[in-house]
Design an enzyme around this catalytic site. Sequence first.
Site, mmCIF file in Angstrom:
data_model
loop_
_atom_site.group_PDB
_atom_site.id
_atom_site.type_symbol
_atom_site.label_atom_id
_atom_site.label_comp_id
_atom_site.label_asym_id
_atom_site.label_seq_id
_atom_site.Cartn_x
_atom_site.Cartn_y
_atom_site.Cartn_z
ATOM 1 N N ASP A 157 -7.458 -19.826 -26.877
ATOM 2 C CA ASP A 157 -8.830 -19.705 -28.891
ATOM 3 C C ASP A 157 -9.496 -20.555 -28.372
ATOM 4 O O ASP A 157 -9.626 -21.960 -27.312
ATOM 5 C CB ASP A 157 -7.425 -20.482 -29.881
ATOM 6 C CG ASP A 157 -6.823 -19.371 -30.694
ATOM 7 O OD1 ASP A 157 -6.746 -18.009 -30.002
ATOM 8 O OD2 ASP A 157 -6.225 -19.729 -30.907
ATOM 9 N N ARG A 208 -11.522 -12.148 -25.785
ATOM 10 C CA ARG A 208 -11.287 -11.858 -27.213
ATOM 11 C C ARG A 208 -12.278 -12.122 -27.497
ATOM 12 O O ARG A 208 -13.845 -13.308 -27.693
ATOM 13 C CB ARG A 208 -10.581 -13.114 -27.587
ATOM 14 C CG ARG A 208 -10.506 -12.536 -29.616
ATOM 15 C CD ARG A 208 -9.732 -12.936 -30.713
ATOM 16 N NE ARG A 208 -8.134 -13.316 -30.147
ATOM 17 C CZ ARG A 208 -7.876 -14.352 -30.215
ATOM 18 N NH1 ARG A 208 -7.976 -15.597 -30.199
ATOM 19 N NH2 ARG A 208 -6.161 -14.380 -29.499
HETATM 20 C C1 FAD Z 1 -7.798 -11.904 -34.366
HETATM 21 C C2 FAD Z 1 -8.978 -12.778 -34.077
HETATM 22 C C3 FAD Z 1 -8.285 -14.315 -33.247
HETATM 23 C C4 FAD Z 1 -9.789 -15.161 -33.905
HETATM 24 N N1 FAD Z 1 -9.479 -15.801 -33.198
HETATM 25 C C5 FAD Z 1 -11.315 -16.602 -32.944
HETATM 26 C C6 FAD Z 1 -10.921 -17.884 -32.029
HETATM 27 O O1 FAD Z 1 -10.595 -18.063 -31.411
HETATM 28 N N2 FAD Z 1 -11.695 -18.886 -32.599
HETATM 29 C C7 FAD Z 1 -13.377 -18.451 -33.494
HETATM 30 O O2 FAD Z 1 -13.694 -19.469 -33.716
HETATM 31 N N3 FAD Z 1 -12.969 -17.853 -33.935
HETATM 32 C C8 FAD Z 1 -11.611 -16.844 -34.024
HETATM 33 N N4 FAD Z 1 -11.832 -15.619 -34.695
HETATM 34 C C9 FAD Z 1 -12.162 -16.015 -36.494
HETATM 35 C C10 FAD Z 1 -14.365 -14.898 -36.231
HETATM 36 O O3 FAD Z 1 -14.740 -15.352 -35.386
HETATM 37 C C11 FAD Z 1 -14.359 -14.830 -37.059
HETATM 38 O O4 FAD Z 1 -15.127 -15.252 -37.795
HETATM 39 C C12 FAD Z 1 -13.267 -13.917 -38.306
HETATM 40 O O5 FAD Z 1 -13.357 -12.525 -37.511
HETATM 41 C C13 FAD Z 1 -14.428 -12.656 -39.487
HETATM 42 O O6 FAD Z 1 -15.620 -12.366 -38.947
HETATM 43 P P1 FAD Z 1 -15.838 -10.908 -39.609
HETATM 44 O O7 FAD Z 1 -16.427 -10.010 -38.416
HETATM 45 O O8 FAD Z 1 -14.228 -9.975 -39.434
HETATM 46 O O9 FAD Z 1 -17.266 -10.653 -39.628
HETATM 47 P P2 FAD Z 1 -16.819 -11.282 -41.886
HETATM 48 O O10 FAD Z 1 -18.509 -10.923 -42.445
HETATM 49 O O11 FAD Z 1 -16.179 -12.642 -41.625
HETATM 50 O O12 FAD Z 1 -15.745 -10.449 -42.380
HETATM 51 C C14 FAD Z 1 -16.159 -8.450 -42.546
HETATM 52 C C15 FAD Z 1 -14.849 -8.756 -43.830
HETATM 53 O O13 FAD Z 1 -13.728 -8.498 -43.502
HETATM 54 C C16 FAD Z 1 -13.211 -9.752 -44.240
HETATM 55 N N5 FAD Z 1 -12.734 -10.308 -43.970
HETATM 56 C C17 FAD Z 1 -12.856 -11.189 -43.428
HETATM 57 N N6 FAD Z 1 -12.535 -12.170 -43.258
HETATM 58 C C18 FAD Z 1 -11.453 -12.284 -44.237
HETATM 59 C C19 FAD Z 1 -10.732 -12.535 -44.877
HETATM 60 N N7 FAD Z 1 -9.832 -14.140 -44.188
HETATM 61 N N8 FAD Z 1 -9.740 -12.296 -45.743
HETATM 62 C C20 FAD Z 1 -9.763 -11.252 -46.724
HETATM 63 N N9 FAD Z 1 -11.080 -10.889 -46.253
HETATM 64 C C21 FAD Z 1 -11.842 -10.444 -44.427
HETATM 65 C C22 FAD Z 1 -14.560 -9.330 -46.178
HETATM 66 O O14 FAD Z 1 -14.383 -7.818 -46.546
HETATM 67 C C23 FAD Z 1 -15.353 -9.192 -45.131
HETATM 68 O O15 FAD Z 1 -16.800 -8.989 -45.453
HETATM 69 C C24 FAD Z 1 -10.235 -15.302 -34.890
HETATM 70 C C25 FAD Z 1 -10.825 -13.111 -35.586
HETATM 71 C C26 FAD Z 1 -9.253 -12.667 -35.069
HETATM 72 C C27 FAD Z 1 -9.385 -11.355 -36.110
#
Ligand code: FAD
Length: 337
Positions: A157, A208
């Site tokens: 990660d 990722r």
């Molecule tokens: C499998 C995986 C691994 C990841 N690993 C890392 C990592 O190693 N390092 C790192 O910095 N980040 C990591 N992340 C987090 C990532 O960087 C984002 O912060 C996160 O995925 C939210 O970004 P988004 O693109 O979904 O956009 P967002 O704008 O945050 O989300 C889009 C929409 O998805 C929904 N949503 C998103 N999150 C949530 C929630 N928690 N609860 C409810 N609804 C939600 C909402 O409707 C939101 O409007 C990871 C995410 C995933 C899915």
Amino acid sequence: MPSTQESPPHPRRPRQSWSETPGLSPRPDGWRMRLHRSLVAAMKRMPRPVIRLAADAYIAGETRAEALALTDRLWKEHGLSSTCDVLGEAIDSEEQAQEYYEEFEAMIEELTERRHYANASIKLSGLGQLLDEERCFERTRALLEIARDRGQFLRIDMEDHTTTDSTLGIYRRLREVGLDNCGVVLQSRLFRTEKDIEDLAPWKPNVRLCIGIYREPPSVALQDKTEMKHHLLTLLEKLWTHGQHVGLATHEEWVIHEAVELAARLHKPPEEMEVQMLLGVPRSKIQRELLDMGVRVRLYVPYGHQWHAYSMRRLENNPDMLRMVAANVLTKPFRRD
Ligand SMILES: Cc1cc2nc3c(=O)[nH]c(=O)nc-3n(C[C@H](O)[C@H](O)[C@H](O)COP(=O)(O)OP(=O)(O)OC[C@H]3O[C@@H](n4cnc5c(N)ncnc54)[C@H](O)[C@@H]3O)c2cc1C
């Protein structure tokens, strides 16, 4: 099996959130930040069972057995792959780093028979990166050797920008000693990522790609989420053009649809595409659509006794999280997912 071109129509413009509304600061400064801090402070005083109600959707449980049982159910009942994470970042002693290591060692052992649909994600801070980088490297190397001998892949990660150099440095060293069964995470919010992609290209890393969960300063990162998402797609194209495997980690449906179209334009078969999401985020419809196309969908499955500290840290670091979690919990009775 439908081709990637048969994806449903979708709006090209993303929905605006408060932080992306024109005229408002994209950074939650001023009263918004004060309100956020007060809400998080209030939540920290709430009884743990109340917080658990919200955390439950996002966390597999406290034990390895619960996490493994969930990965089995996700695969057998829904065709969803998993990546398992032990909640244990921000440790402050070598003993804790060793405990985190041992939990992963045991986890890797149990993932062997599940390796076609589940793997593990490790956080270097949990393995002592901030205490002693060399010992952290040795622990990571040992885990990768165990995983390699059992035919498994491990994801490292990415944490906040102060650790990026160290994390990518450790990744490179692992590849130099022949450990090819590991992948990294790159974050589209960081300005440096484009160069990191170029620098890492000779290694053809399994990446990722996500926007990044940590709130970063304007000196190193984009501040507007919409820009981060457009940048995510630019970086995805770059990685795919280099012929690298990418796990696209996002819940933003327009980004996923754009990625599916990009794959079609690049003649990339759906079987070579992977979308990753967090356990508990309600996205069953689009997951089903992706699976039907032949795209692999992998959920991040965190577990461990430290669920309370983990939940609080996530809420604290990411003001959007509180809104999304509240919306998720409050709309649950009315959804079918
Ligand atoms: C499998 C995986 C691994 C990841 N690993 C890392 C990592 O190693 N390092 C790192 O910095 N980040 C990591 N992340 C987090 C990532 O960087 C984002 O912060 C996160 O995925 C939210 O970004 P988004 O693109 O979904 O956009 P967002 O704008 O945050 O989300 C889009 C929409 O998805 C929904 N949503 C998103 N999150 C949530 C929630 N928690 N609860 C409810 N609804 C939600 C909402 O409707 C939101 O409007 C990871 C995410 C995933 C899915």
